[in-house]
Write an enzyme that holds these catalytic residues in place. Structure first.
Site, mmCIF file in Angstrom:
data_model
loop_
_atom_site.group_PDB
_atom_site.id
_atom_site.type_symbol
_atom_site.label_atom_id
_atom_site.label_comp_id
_atom_site.label_asym_id
_atom_site.label_seq_id
_atom_site.Cartn_x
_atom_site.Cartn_y
_atom_site.Cartn_z
ATOM 1 N N ARG A 189 -3.654 8.261 -10.324
ATOM 2 C CA ARG A 189 -4.728 8.325 -10.951
ATOM 3 C C ARG A 189 -6.507 8.770 -10.160
ATOM 4 O O ARG A 189 -7.455 9.157 -11.536
ATOM 5 C CB ARG A 189 -4.977 7.011 -11.709
ATOM 6 C CG ARG A 189 -3.670 7.173 -13.345
ATOM 7 C CD ARG A 189 -4.253 5.795 -13.197
ATOM 8 N NE ARG A 189 -3.248 4.635 -12.789
ATOM 9 C CZ ARG A 189 -3.358 3.439 -13.013
ATOM 10 N NH1 ARG A 189 -3.623 2.648 -14.332
ATOM 11 N NH2 ARG A 189 -2.639 2.449 -12.507
ATOM 12 N N ARG A 200 -34.058 11.952 14.158
ATOM 13 C CA ARG A 200 -32.649 12.651 14.133
ATOM 14 C C ARG A 200 -31.997 11.783 15.653
ATOM 15 O O ARG A 200 -32.867 11.250 16.683
ATOM 16 C CB ARG A 200 -32.436 14.050 14.965
ATOM 17 C CG ARG A 200 -32.579 14.459 13.793
ATOM 18 C CD ARG A 200 -32.547 16.065 13.899
ATOM 19 N NE ARG A 200 -31.838 17.089 14.376
ATOM 20 C CZ ARG A 200 -31.821 17.874 14.645
ATOM 21 N NH1 ARG A 200 -33.061 18.721 15.235
ATOM 22 N NH2 ARG A 200 -30.905 18.378 15.623
ATOM 23 N N ASN A 223 -37.124 24.371 22.655
ATOM 24 C CA ASN A 223 -36.656 23.814 23.756
ATOM 25 C C ASN A 223 -35.263 24.458 23.532
ATOM 26 O O ASN A 223 -34.286 24.389 24.097
ATOM 27 C CB ASN A 223 -36.260 23.220 22.816
ATOM 28 C CG ASN A 223 -35.323 22.566 21.778
ATOM 29 O OD1 ASN A 223 -36.016 23.703 21.221
ATOM 30 N ND2 ASN A 223 -34.683 21.527 21.282
ATOM 31 N N ALA A 273 1.001 -1.359 -0.003
ATOM 32 C CA ALA A 273 0.410 0.321 -0.219
ATOM 33 C C ALA A 273 0.819 0.884 -0.416
ATOM 34 O O ALA A 273 0.461 2.113 0.741
ATOM 35 C CB ALA A 273 -0.955 0.083 1.460
ATOM 36 N N ASN A 326 -8.100 1.845 -9.786
ATOM 37 C CA ASN A 326 -7.023 2.421 -10.361
ATOM 38 C C ASN A 326 -7.920 4.015 -10.300
ATOM 39 O O ASN A 326 -6.754 4.684 -10.894
ATOM 40 C CB ASN A 326 -6.329 2.286 -11.012
ATOM 41 C CG ASN A 326 -5.264 1.253 -11.225
ATOM 42 O OD1 ASN A 326 -4.639 1.607 -10.143
ATOM 43 N ND2 ASN A 326 -5.407 -0.051 -12.335
HETATM 44 C C1 UD1 Z 1 0.527 -4.854 -10.643
HETATM 45 C C2 UD1 Z 1 1.670 -6.316 -11.895
HETATM 46 C C3 UD1 Z 1 0.911 -6.578 -12.681
HETATM 47 C C4 UD1 Z 1 -0.348 -7.121 -11.892
HETATM 48 C C5 UD1 Z 1 -0.478 -5.609 -11.802
HETATM 49 C C6 UD1 Z 1 -2.204 -6.190 -11.052
HETATM 50 C C7 UD1 Z 1 4.162 -5.757 -11.261
HETATM 51 C C8 UD1 Z 1 5.511 -5.410 -11.576
HETATM 52 N N1 UD1 Z 1 2.882 -5.734 -11.859
HETATM 53 O O1 UD1 Z 1 0.898 -3.883 -11.685
HETATM 54 O O2 UD1 Z 1 1.509 -7.860 -13.817
HETATM 55 O O3 UD1 Z 1 -1.685 -7.392 -13.252
HETATM 56 O O4 UD1 Z 1 -0.646 -5.737 -10.663
HETATM 57 O O5 UD1 Z 1 -3.179 -4.882 -10.242
HETATM 58 O O6 UD1 Z 1 4.215 -5.970 -10.008
HETATM 59 N N2 UD1 Z 1 3.599 -0.488 -4.319
HETATM 60 C C9 UD1 Z 1 4.153 -0.537 -3.654
HETATM 61 N N3 UD1 Z 1 5.513 0.174 -3.649
HETATM 62 C C10 UD1 Z 1 5.889 -0.223 -4.701
HETATM 63 C C11 UD1 Z 1 4.731 0.200 -5.939
HETATM 64 C C12 UD1 Z 1 4.068 -0.678 -5.830
HETATM 65 O O7 UD1 Z 1 3.395 -0.763 -2.077
HETATM 66 O O8 UD1 Z 1 7.220 0.575 -4.788
HETATM 67 C C13 UD1 Z 1 2.431 -1.262 -4.356
HETATM 68 C C14 UD1 Z 1 1.089 -0.108 -5.146
HETATM 69 O O9 UD1 Z 1 0.406 0.916 -4.206
HETATM 70 C C15 UD1 Z 1 -0.433 -1.559 -4.707
HETATM 71 C C16 UD1 Z 1 0.247 -2.927 -5.458
HETATM 72 O O10 UD1 Z 1 2.188 -2.625 -4.979
HETATM 73 O O11 UD1 Z 1 -1.009 -1.488 -3.561
HETATM 74 C C17 UD1 Z 1 0.626 -2.735 -6.900
HETATM 75 O O12 UD1 Z 1 1.245 -1.554 -7.452
HETATM 76 P P1 UD1 Z 1 1.320 -1.712 -9.102
HETATM 77 O O13 UD1 Z 1 2.267 -0.248 -9.028
HETATM 78 O O14 UD1 Z 1 -0.391 -0.547 -9.158
HETATM 79 O O15 UD1 Z 1 1.384 -2.013 -9.863
HETATM 80 P P2 UD1 Z 1 0.838 -2.055 -11.354
HETATM 81 O O16 UD1 Z 1 1.292 -1.827 -12.213
HETATM 82 O O17 UD1 Z 1 -0.829 -1.771 -11.162
HETATM 83 CA CA CA Z 2 -2.146 -1.598 -9.947
#
Ligand code: UD1
Ligand code: CA
Length: 475
Positions: A24, A348, A401, A18, A242
Site C-alpha cells: 500500500r 556549506r 578558487n 518485517a 500502511n
Molecule cells: C495484524 C494483526 C491484526 C492487528 C494489526 C495491527 C494478525 C493476523 N493480525 O494485521 O490483528 O490489528 O496487525 O497492525 O496478525 N508479516 C510478516 N510475515 C507475514 C505476514 C506479516 O513478517 O507472513 C509482518 C508484516 O511485515 C508486518 C506485521 O507482520 O510488519 C503485521 O502484518 P500485516 O500483514 O500488516 O498484518 P495486519 O493485517 O495489519
Molecule cells: Ca499492518
C-alpha cells in the site's frame, strides 16, 4: 541520587516482524525501510528494542524476520548498526504472522532459553520502552501466557478486534468479523509478549482456516486461556503505518514528541507545527527557535542561540550566543560564540566561523575559516579560504578558487580591508593589515601592510558621454 535502572533477570527475546511487502505504500522499497525524518521506520523500532536490551534486561536477543526484499533490509541494518548483533530469521513465504513467528522459532535453536518473547511489527516507529515495560509487567505479575497491547479507537476498521470473555480474550480479524464484532472499538496493535514455552506449544497448532487463508498469530489468543491485554492511551503511537498518508501523520507525531521533550528541557519554540527537529539534535536550554525551522542530523545548538525563521541546519555546531537570521542554510559547519549569520546566508561543509564574526546576506561560504571578528556582510562567495581576524570584506567579493580543473586556496591575513567588488584569483595570499581598493582583481600575493589596486582603464564622465552620443548617432 539517580535510581539504578531495575533489570529483569529473565532472558528476553524481541522479534520484529518485517517480512511483509507493504504494497500500500507504493514506494518500491520494503515498508520497514520507508523514510521517516531521515531514518527508516524500522530504525525507530530497533532503537526501542536496543534501549530495552541495554536498560532492562541482562540478556536479550533481537531477531528480525525478513522475507520480501530481505537483502535490502539486512544491508540497511549492517550500515546503520555496525556494532550491534541481530539475529536474522528468513521467512520463505509470507503466509501470515503466525508463520513468521514459527520461522523464528524454527531458525533460532536456543529460542527456548528466553523466558519471554516479544513480538513487534517493523512498521510501528513510535513503539516505546514504556509500551514494552507495560506488557512485560502484566505478563510477569499476573503469571499469564500471553499479553497483547491494545488501544481503543473510533476507527477500528482494518484491525483485529479484542473480544473479551468471562475468562481470557480472543482476537477476531476484520475479514472474519461479523457486524457485531466490527462494532468493537478495542483493537489489536500487533505488539505482544508471550511466554516462549506457550508460543512454542501453540504456534504449530494454528491453522489457516480463515477468510484470508493466512496463519494468524492472533489465534494464540483464545477464550479460556491465560491471556490478557494492556490497553494504552495515545493509541495513535502504536498503530502501524500502511500508507504514505499515515507516514506523514506519524512524521508529525514523532516530530512533536521530539519538540515536547526539548521544550520541557527549556528550548523555546514559537510554533511546533512548522518546526522539524530530529531526535539526534541537541539544543541547550534557553535557545529560541522561530517558525519554519528544520534542524537535522548531528547538530548541536549552544546556549543563548537564536535561530530565525525559515532556517535549515544540518550536521552543524553552533557554540553559544550565535544568531542565525532568517532564511539561512547551514550544512556541516561550525559557528563560534556570538557570531552572526544571515539573513539569507549559506554555510556549506567545512565552513568555520570565528567568535563574533559576521556573515551577512547573500554570502556563501565553503570549506573556509573565517577568523574571529571578521566581517563578510554582503553578497560574497568565499571558498577554500582562510580569512584572518577582524578583516573586513566589502560587498560583492569573490574568491575565484576554481581554474576549471582544481580548487585553490586564498589566504587573507588579519585586520585587512578588502574593498567592494574585488576578486582574488587563487592561489593567492594577502598578508596582514593589507588594503585592497574597490573593484580590484588580485592575482598576485601581497606582502603584509601593502596596498593593492588593479582596475581597467579609468572611465571618465566625459568619454562615457561621448560614447553614449556615438551610440545614439549610429542608431
Ligand atoms: C495484524 C494483526 C491484526 C492487528 C494489526 C495491527 C494478525 C493476523 N493480525 O494485521 O490483528 O490489528 O496487525 O497492525 O496478525 N508479516 C510478516 N510475515 C507475514 C505476514 C506479516 O513478517 O507472513 C509482518 C508484516 O511485515 C508486518 C506485521 O507482520 O510488519 C503485521 O502484518 P500485516 O500483514 O500488516 O498484518 P495486519 O493485517 O495489519
Ligand atoms: Ca499492518
Amino acid at each position: 541520587m539517580p535510581q539504578e535502572k531495575k533489570k529483569t533477570s529473565d532472558k528476553i527475546c524481541l522479534v520484529i516482524l518485517a517480512a511483509g511487502q507493504g504494497t500500500r505504500m507504493k514506494i518500491g522499497i520494503p515498508k520497514p525501510l520507508a523514510p521517516i525524518m531521515n531514518r527508516a521506520i524500522l530504525d525507530f523500532v530497533l532503537d526501542t528494542c536496543l534501549d530495552f536490551k541495554h536498560q532492562k534486561s541482562h540478556d536479550a536477543l533481537i531477531s528480525l524476520v525478513v522475507g520480501h526484499q530481505s537483502e535490502l533490509i539486512t544491508t540497511h541494518i549492517g550500515q546503520e548498526y555496525p556494532d550491534e548483533k541481530f539475529h536474522i530469521t528468513r521467512q520463505m513465504q509470507q503466509l501470515g504472522t503466525a508463520d513468521a513467528v514459527k520461522s523464528f522459532l524454527d531458525q533460532c535453536p536456543d529460542a527456548m532459553s528466553y523466558k519471554y518473547t516479544f513480538i513487534l511489527s517493523g512498521d510501528v516507529p513510535m513503539v516505546s520502552l514504556a509500551h514494552l515495560e507495560g506488557i512485560l509487567e502484566e505478563i510477569s505479575t499476573r503469571h499469564l501466557k500471553a499479553v497483547v497491547a491494545t488501544v481503543t479507537t473510533d476507527e477500528p476498521t482494518g484491525y483485529g478486534r479484542i473480544q473479551t470473555h468471562d475468562s481470557g480474550l480472543s482476537i477476531v480479524e476484520e475479514k472474519d468479523a461479523n457486524a457485531e464484532v466490527k462494532k468493537i472499538k478495542k483493537i489489536n496493535t500487533g505488539l505482544y509478549v508471550f511466554e516462549t514455552q506457550y508460543l512454542m506449544d501453540c504456534i504449530g497448532k494454528i491453522s489457516n482456516n480463515n477468510k484470508a487463508r493466512e496463519f494468524y498469530l492472533t489465534d494464540a489468543f483464545q477464550s479460556g486461556r491465560e491471556v490478557g491485554a494492556v490497553n494504552f492511551e495515545r493509541g495513535e503511537d502504536l498503530l502501524g503505518i500502511n500508507t504514505l498518508e499515515q507516514l506523514e501523520e506519524t512524521t508529525k507525531r514523532l516530530n512533536r514528541r521530539n519538540l515536547i521533550k526539548l521544550s520541557r528541557e527549556g528550548v523555546r519554540f514559537w510554533d511546533f507545527a512548522s518546526t522539524f527537529i530530529e531526535s539526534s539534535v541537541t539544543i541547550a536550554p534557553g535557545v529560541v527557535i522561530y517558525p519554519n525551522v528544520i534542524i537535522e542530523g548531528n547538530s548541536k545548538i549552544g546556549a543563548g542561540c537564536i535561530i530565525g525563521p525559515y532556517c535549515h541546519i544540518r550536521n552543524s555546531e553552533l557554540e553559544e550566543g550565535v544568531q542565525i537570521k532568517s532564511h539561512s542554510v547551514l550544512d556541516g559547519c561550525r559557528v563560534a560564540n556570538k557570531a552572526e549569520v544571515g539573513p539569507f546566508a549559506r554555510l556549506r561543509p567545512e565552513a568555520t566561523i570565528g567568535n563574533k564574526a559576521k556573515v551577512g546576506n547573500f554570502v556563501e561560504i565553503k570549506k573556509s575559516t573565517i577568523g574571529p571578528g571578521a566581517k563578510i556582510s554582503h553578497l560574497s562567495y568565499v571558498g577554500d579560504a582562510i580569512i584572518g581576524d577582524n578583516t573586513n570584506i566589502g560587498c560583492g567579493f569573490i574568491t575565484c578558487n576554481y581554474d576549471g580543473i582544481q580548487k585553490h586556496v586564498t589566504k587573507i591575513g588579519k585586520n585587512c580591508f578588502i574593498g567592494s567588488d574585488s576578486q582574488t584569483i587563487a592561489p593567492v595570499e594577502i598578508g596582514d593589515n593589507c588594503f585592497v581598493a574597490s573593484g580590484s582583481t588580485i592575482n598576485a600575493s601581497m606582502p603584509a601592510g601593502s596596498f593593492g589596486i588593479s582596475r581597467g582603464r579609468q572611465t571618465t564622465h566625459l568619454n562615457m558621454a561621448q560614447r553614449f552620443l556615438k551610440v545614439k548617432k549610429d542608431i
